[in-house]
Design a protein around this motif. Structure first.
Motif, PDB file in Angstrom:
ATOM      1  N   PRO A   5       0.803  -1.226   0.000  1.00 19.81           N
ATOM      2  CA  PRO A   5       0.000   0.000   0.000  1.00 19.81           C
ATOM      3  C   PRO A   5       0.836   1.277   0.000  1.00 19.81           C
ATOM      4  CG  PRO A   5      -0.061  -1.053   2.160  1.00 19.81           C
ATOM      5  CD  PRO A   5       0.671  -1.969   1.243  1.00 19.81           C
ATOM      6  N   GLY A   6       0.494   2.170  -0.914  1.00 16.93           N
ATOM      7  CA  GLY A   6       1.097   3.494  -0.939  1.00 16.93           C
ATOM      8  C   GLY A   6       2.514   3.590  -1.477  1.00 16.93           C
ATOM      9  N   ILE A   7       3.107   2.494  -1.912  1.00 18.60           N
ATOM     10  CA  ILE A   7       4.497   2.559  -2.373  1.00 18.60           C
ATOM     11  C   ILE A   7       4.604   2.340  -3.869  1.00 18.60           C
ATOM     12  CG2 ILE A   7       6.781   1.489  -2.135  1.00 18.60           C
ATOM     13  CD1 ILE A   7       6.171   1.014   0.753  1.00 18.60           C
ATOM     14  N   GLY A   8       3.612   1.817  -4.487  1.00 17.28           N
ATOM     15  CA  GLY A   8       3.675   1.562  -5.917  1.00 17.28           C
ATOM     16  C   GLY A   8       3.539   0.076  -6.198  1.00 17.28           C
ATOM     17  N   SER A   9       3.519  -0.225  -7.456  1.00 12.65           N
ATOM     18  CA  SER A   9       3.223  -1.588  -7.857  1.00 12.65           C
ATOM     19  C   SER A   9       4.417  -2.511  -7.683  1.00 12.65           C
ATOM     20  CB  SER A   9       2.725  -1.562  -9.293  1.00 12.65           C
ATOM     21  OG  SER A   9       3.572  -2.167 -10.165  1.00 12.65           O
ATOM     22  N   LEU A  10       4.123  -3.686  -7.178  1.00  9.74           N
ATOM     23  CA  LEU A  10       5.107  -4.761  -7.072  1.00  9.74           C
ATOM     24  C   LEU A  10       4.526  -5.970  -7.754  1.00  9.74           C
ATOM     25  CD1 LEU A  10       6.274  -4.532  -3.362  1.00  9.74           C
ATOM     26  CD2 LEU A  10       7.517  -3.835  -5.380  1.00  9.74           C
ATOM     27  N   ARG A  11       5.375  -6.867  -8.154  1.00 10.84           N
ATOM     28  CA  ARG A  11       4.880  -8.084  -8.768  1.00 10.84           C
ATOM     29  C   ARG A  11       5.719  -9.266  -8.353  1.00 10.84           C
ATOM     30  NH1 ARG A  11       6.604  -5.542 -14.410  1.00 10.84           N
ATOM     31  NH2 ARG A  11       5.061  -4.125 -13.674  1.00 10.84           N
ATOM     32  N   PHE A  12       5.114 -10.401  -8.483  1.00 13.87           N
ATOM     33  CA  PHE A  12       5.832 -11.631  -8.232  1.00 13.87           C
ATOM     34  C   PHE A  12       6.875 -11.765  -9.324  1.00 13.87           C
ATOM     35  CE2 PHE A  12       5.986 -16.072  -9.696  1.00 13.87           C
ATOM     36  CZ  PHE A  12       6.717 -16.588  -8.651  1.00 13.87           C
ATOM     37  N   GLY A  13       8.119 -12.071  -8.937  1.00 22.98           N
ATOM     38  CA  GLY A  13       9.192 -12.177  -9.917  1.00 22.98           C
ATOM     39  C   GLY A  13       9.398 -13.592 -10.410  1.00 22.98           C
ATOM     40  N   SER A  14       9.752 -14.504  -9.527  1.00 26.75           N
ATOM     41  CA  SER A  14      10.008 -15.879  -9.934  1.00 26.75           C
ATOM     42  C   SER A  14      10.118 -16.776  -8.717  1.00 26.75           C
ATOM     43  CB  SER A  14      11.316 -15.965 -10.731  1.00 26.75           C
ATOM     44  OG  SER A  14      12.405 -15.580  -9.899  1.00 26.75           O
ATOM     45  N   PHE A  15      10.046 -18.074  -8.958  1.00 24.19           N
ATOM     46  CA  PHE A  15      10.323 -19.042  -7.910  1.00 24.19           C
ATOM     47  C   PHE A  15      11.810 -19.336  -7.944  1.00 24.19           C
ATOM     48  CE2 PHE A  15       5.808 -20.124  -8.721  1.00 24.19           C
ATOM     49  CZ  PHE A  15       5.334 -19.836  -7.457  1.00 24.19           C
ATOM     50  N   ASN A  16      12.470 -19.193  -6.799  1.00 24.40           N
ATOM     51  CA  ASN A  16      13.893 -19.527  -6.716  1.00 24.40           C
ATOM     52  C   ASN A  16      14.089 -21.010  -6.481  1.00 24.40           C
ATOM     53  OD1 ASN A  16      14.638 -16.845  -7.026  1.00 24.40           O
ATOM     54  ND2 ASN A  16      14.664 -16.460  -4.842  1.00 24.40           N
ATOM     55  N   VAL A  17      13.309 -21.577  -5.565  1.00 20.48           N
ATOM     56  CA  VAL A  17      13.400 -23.002  -5.230  1.00 20.48           C
ATOM     57  C   VAL A  17      11.990 -23.549  -5.054  1.00 20.48           C
ATOM     58  CG1 VAL A  17      14.203 -24.710  -3.547  1.00 20.48           C
ATOM     59  CG2 VAL A  17      15.608 -22.686  -4.025  1.00 20.48           C
ATOM     60  N   VAL A  18      11.707 -24.649  -5.725  1.00 21.11           N
ATOM     61  CA  VAL A  18      10.463 -25.377  -5.532  1.00 21.11           C
ATOM     62  C   VAL A  18      10.869 -26.780  -5.116  1.00 21.11           C
ATOM     63  CG1 VAL A  18       8.360 -26.253  -6.619  1.00 21.11           C
ATOM     64  CG2 VAL A  18       9.259 -24.010  -7.280  1.00 21.11           C
ATOM     65  N   ALA A  19      10.604 -27.136  -3.870  1.00 19.54           N
ATOM     66  CA  ALA A  19      10.990 -28.443  -3.333  1.00 19.54           C
ATOM     67  C   ALA A  19       9.795 -29.048  -2.608  1.00 19.54           C
ATOM     68  CB  ALA A  19      12.180 -28.293  -2.384  1.00 19.54           C
ATOM     69  N   THR A  20       9.839 -30.330  -2.299  1.00 21.46           N
ATOM     70  CA  THR A  20       8.713 -30.978  -1.636  1.00 21.46           C
ATOM     71  C   THR A  20       8.463 -30.406  -0.244  1.00 21.46           C
ATOM     72  OG1 THR A  20      10.131 -32.761  -0.818  1.00 21.46           O
ATOM     73  CG2 THR A  20       8.976 -33.135  -2.913  1.00 21.46           C
ATOM     74  N   GLY A  21       9.499 -29.894   0.419  1.00 19.90           N
ATOM     75  CA  GLY A  21       9.364 -29.394   1.777  1.00 19.90           C
ATOM     76  C   GLY A  21       9.399 -27.898   1.917  1.00 19.90           C
ATOM     77  N   SER A  22       9.580 -27.168   0.795  1.00 20.14           N
ATOM     78  CA  SER A  22       9.680 -25.711   0.900  1.00 20.14           C
ATOM     79  C   SER A  22       9.430 -25.038  -0.441  1.00 20.14           C
ATOM     80  CB  SER A  22      11.069 -25.312   1.412  1.00 20.14           C
ATOM     81  OG  SER A  22      12.051 -25.701   0.475  1.00 20.14           O
ATOM     82  N   LEU A  23       9.194 -23.732  -0.373  1.00 21.32           N
ATOM     83  CA  LEU A  23       8.977 -22.897  -1.549  1.00 21.32           C
ATOM     84  C   LEU A  23       9.682 -21.575  -1.306  1.00 21.32           C
ATOM     85  CD1 LEU A  23       7.428 -22.414  -4.250  1.00 21.32           C
ATOM     86  CD2 LEU A  23       5.531 -21.562  -2.858  1.00 21.32           C
ATOM     87  N   ASP A  24      10.423 -21.097  -2.293  1.00 23.45           N
ATOM     88  CA  ASP A  24      11.175 -19.841  -2.182  1.00 23.45           C
ATOM     89  C   ASP A  24      10.826 -18.980  -3.393  1.00 23.45           C
ATOM     90  OD1 ASP A  24      13.420 -17.963  -2.708  1.00 23.45           O
ATOM     91  OD2 ASP A  24      14.336 -18.929  -0.997  1.00 23.45           O
ATOM     92  N   TRP A  25      10.474 -17.701  -3.168  1.00 24.58           N
ATOM     93  CA  TRP A  25      10.079 -16.834  -4.265  1.00 24.58           C
ATOM     94  C   TRP A  25      10.722 -15.463  -4.144  1.00 24.58           C
ATOM     95  CZ3 TRP A  25       7.013 -18.194  -0.229  1.00 24.58           C
ATOM     96  CH2 TRP A  25       6.490 -17.167   0.553  1.00 24.58           C
ATOM     97  N   LEU A  26      10.701 -14.735  -5.264  1.00 26.43           N
ATOM     98  CA  LEU A  26      11.304 -13.410  -5.366  1.00 26.43           C
ATOM     99  C   LEU A  26      10.244 -12.417  -5.828  1.00 26.43           C
ATOM    100  CD1 LEU A  26      13.996 -11.842  -5.222  1.00 26.43           C
ATOM    101  CD2 LEU A  26      14.286 -12.358  -7.640  1.00 26.43           C
ATOM    102  N   THR A  27      10.197 -11.257  -5.182  1.00 25.79           N
ATOM    103  CA  THR A  27       9.269 -10.189  -5.542  1.00 25.79           C
ATOM    104  C   THR A  27      10.072  -9.006  -6.069  1.00 25.79           C
ATOM    105  OG1 THR A  27       7.827 -10.894  -3.744  1.00 25.79           O
ATOM    106  CG2 THR A  27       7.387  -8.757  -4.698  1.00 25.79           C
TER     107      THR A  27
END
Length: 124
Positions: A80-102
């Motif tokens: 809110p109030g800072i401007g548009s952001l978007r999901f960038g990419s998944f860094n790691v997709v594993a059975t026990g975890s998920l890592d993403w970049l904005t």
């Protein structure tokens, strides 16, 4: 003690519409997360922890792992109030975890105020 409900269909008594049980069990999110970039979790399901791995880089660990790393995941953010952001990419997709970049509109890594994540798939 946990009970088991077995059924093939779910039926709405008011409208007589029904749906196969597989749509309910297969189409239900198996992990949900609402959190801030500061690491404050406001709601979650099947999330054991989250971590800030750098600017715009967040990871979450699942309490119960997925059967395979081919699950479907959705990440969105709100700033809110800072401007548009978007999901960038998944860094790691594993059975026990998920890592993403904005990222921001120009593609630079950026921390949003809020992250919203849902994950669909079969648990191990």
């Amino acid at each position: 003690r946990m009970s088991t409900i077995e059924t093939q269909n779910f039926k709405d008594l008011a409208t007589s519409k029904s749906v196969d049980a597989a749509y309910v069990t297969d189409g239900t999110a198996k992990s949900l997360l609402t959190c801030t970039s500061a690491g404050v979790i406001s709601s979650s399901l099947n999330v054991s922890s989250i971590s800030d791995d750098g600017t715009g880089d967040v990871s979450m660990s699942f309490t119960s792992a997925f059967e395979a790393a081919t699950y479907t995941s959705q990440v969105s953010c709100y700033n809110p109030g800072i401007g548009s952001l978007r999901f960038g990419s998944f860094n790691v997709v594993a059975t026990g975890s998920l890592d993403w970049l904005t990222v921001n509109a120009s593609g630079s890594d950026r921390d949003p105020t809020y992250h919203y994540v849902s994950v669909f798939g079969d648990l191990a």
